[in-house]
Design a protein around this motif. Structure first.
Motif, PDB file in Angstrom:
ATOM      1  N   PRO A   1      -6.852 -20.472 -28.249  1.00  0.00           N
ATOM      2  CA  PRO A   1      -7.152 -20.681 -26.831  1.00  0.00           C
ATOM      3  C   PRO A   1      -8.493 -20.031 -26.461  1.00  0.00           C
ATOM      4  O   PRO A   1      -8.758 -18.892 -26.843  1.00  0.00           O
ATOM      5  CB  PRO A   1      -5.994 -19.969 -26.111  1.00  0.00           C
ATOM      6  N   LEU A   2      -9.313 -20.757 -25.739  1.00  0.00           N
ATOM      7  CA  LEU A   2     -10.575 -20.199 -25.257  1.00  0.00           C
ATOM      8  C   LEU A   2     -11.122 -21.048 -24.126  1.00  0.00           C
ATOM      9  O   LEU A   2     -10.582 -22.081 -23.769  1.00  0.00           O
ATOM     10  CB  LEU A   2     -11.597 -20.068 -26.395  1.00  0.00           C
ATOM     11  N   THR A   3     -12.233 -20.595 -23.579  1.00  0.00           N
ATOM     12  CA  THR A   3     -12.936 -21.336 -22.547  1.00  0.00           C
ATOM     13  C   THR A   3     -14.427 -21.195 -22.781  1.00  0.00           C
ATOM     14  O   THR A   3     -14.878 -20.535 -23.717  1.00  0.00           O
ATOM     15  CB  THR A   3     -12.543 -20.855 -21.137  1.00  0.00           C
ATOM     16  N   GLY A   4     -15.216 -21.818 -21.939  1.00  0.00           N
ATOM     17  CA  GLY A   4     -16.662 -21.758 -22.024  1.00  0.00           C
ATOM     18  C   GLY A   4     -17.251 -22.673 -20.962  1.00  0.00           C
ATOM     19  O   GLY A   4     -16.514 -23.329 -20.213  1.00  0.00           O
ATOM     20  N   PHE A   5     -18.562 -22.748 -20.914  1.00  0.00           N
ATOM     21  CA  PHE A   5     -19.233 -23.537 -19.880  1.00  0.00           C
ATOM     22  C   PHE A   5     -18.765 -24.986 -19.929  1.00  0.00           C
ATOM     23  O   PHE A   5     -18.725 -25.600 -20.998  1.00  0.00           O
ATOM     24  CB  PHE A   5     -20.742 -23.458 -20.071  1.00  0.00           C
TER      25      PHE A   5
ATOM     26  N   TYR B   1      -9.127 -25.591 -25.709  1.00  0.00           N
ATOM     27  CA  TYR B   1     -10.058 -25.347 -24.613  1.00  0.00           C
ATOM     28  C   TYR B   1      -9.379 -25.561 -23.264  1.00  0.00           C
ATOM     29  O   TYR B   1      -8.716 -26.573 -23.044  1.00  0.00           O
ATOM     30  CB  TYR B   1     -11.259 -26.280 -24.745  1.00  0.00           C
ATOM     31  N   THR B   2      -9.555 -24.599 -22.364  1.00  0.00           N
ATOM     32  CA  THR B   2      -9.060 -24.732 -20.994  1.00  0.00           C
ATOM     33  C   THR B   2     -10.170 -24.329 -20.036  1.00  0.00           C
ATOM     34  O   THR B   2     -11.112 -23.627 -20.411  1.00  0.00           O
ATOM     35  CB  THR B   2      -7.828 -23.853 -20.730  1.00  0.00           C
ATOM     36  N   LYS B   3     -10.057 -24.770 -18.785  1.00  0.00           N
ATOM     37  CA  LYS B   3     -11.106 -24.463 -17.813  1.00  0.00           C
ATOM     38  C   LYS B   3     -10.502 -24.336 -16.428  1.00  0.00           C
ATOM     39  O   LYS B   3      -9.413 -24.829 -16.141  1.00  0.00           O
ATOM     40  CB  LYS B   3     -12.182 -25.549 -17.819  1.00  0.00           C
ATOM     41  N   ALA B   4     -11.267 -23.661 -15.565  1.00  0.00           N
ATOM     42  CA  ALA B   4     -10.913 -23.518 -14.155  1.00  0.00           C
ATOM     43  C   ALA B   4     -11.941 -24.279 -13.327  1.00  0.00           C
ATOM     44  O   ALA B   4     -12.826 -24.948 -13.861  1.00  0.00           O
ATOM     45  CB  ALA B   4     -10.889 -22.039 -13.771  1.00  0.00           C
TER      46      ALA B   4
END
Length: 233
Positions: free
Chosen positions: A161-165, A194-197
């Protein structure tokens, strides 16, 4: 009263790339992504060094200098900080990975060109991680993780699990066609979860010893997550 962390050291990775290839647009490290993480380390007595793919001069993204808060101005006005960390960042061959408990990839568009190809810094990160340390990254800095491998040669971020631009954030920047690839797409292609807000809201993803942040708003949160990990282990 803060809890003092004994014998901890952080390595901040910053770009040497000063220009969008093929354009007259300047870039470099997004200043707050370095300083906000650095300041959390400083407040908890964690020593900090800066390394870049080729060492030496570190360009600042001029856009980041238009969004300066008081903390950034304090670091920007510190000539010792600028000389040691921005004018004379370490080369990878000057770094002993065994000396560090965490590596942190700061972002800024410049990293899109030099981070994924820096196998020397990737090897430093691999060694820190294999020694029980943390790998962390923010915003575009997450593309540095693309080069980091497990001992068996597989991608470190595969299945993690991670995120980024985000693609949305890049579109809001109107720079989708100016970068060599999109960070979100590359992370997904590498097998990351990948997850994002929402765009430009703080988002920090903690996956044990891999900690990532979505955007500049997440740099301080990554630092706090690192301190939280240190205090619990």
């Amino acid at each position: 009263m803060k809890e003092v962390l004994i014998m901890k050291k952080a390595l901040i990775v910053v770009t040497n790339h000063a220009r969008f290839d093929g354009t007259d647009r300047a870039t470099g490290v997004w200043f707050s992504e370095a300083t906000h993480f650095h300041d959390v380390m400083r407040e908890h007595d964690v020593a900090v060094d800066y390394v870049s793919p080729t060492g030496g001069y570190v360009p600042l993204d001029p856009g980041s200098l238009t969004e300066m808060d008081d903390l950034n101005w304090r670091y920007y006005g510190d000539s010792a900080y600028r000389q040691q960390n921005l004018a004379h960042s370490l080369r990878p061959d000057q770094v002993d990975p065994a000396a560090y408990d965490v590596i942190y990839y700061a972002g800024g568009h410049g990293v899109m060109w030099d981070f994924p190809n820096s196998t020397a810094i990737a090897q430093i990160a691999q060694t820190i991680y294999q020694n029980g340390g943390l790998i962390t990254a923010v915003c575009h800095g997450v593309v540095g993780l693309l080069a980091v491998k497990n001992p068996d040669g597989s991608a470190l971020i595969n299945g993690k699990p991670l995120t980024g631009f985000t693609n949305e954030e890049e579109a809001l920047n109107q720079l989708t066609d100016k970068v060599p690839f999109l960070a979100e797409d590359a992370l997904k292609k590498a097998g990351a979860q990948y997850t994002k807000a929402a765009a430009y809201t703080e988002n920090v993803v903690v996956a044990d010893r891999l900690i990532t942040g979505q955007n500049p708003q997440s740099a301080k949160g990554i630092g706090l997550a690192v301190i939280d990990y240190f205090e619990q282990h």
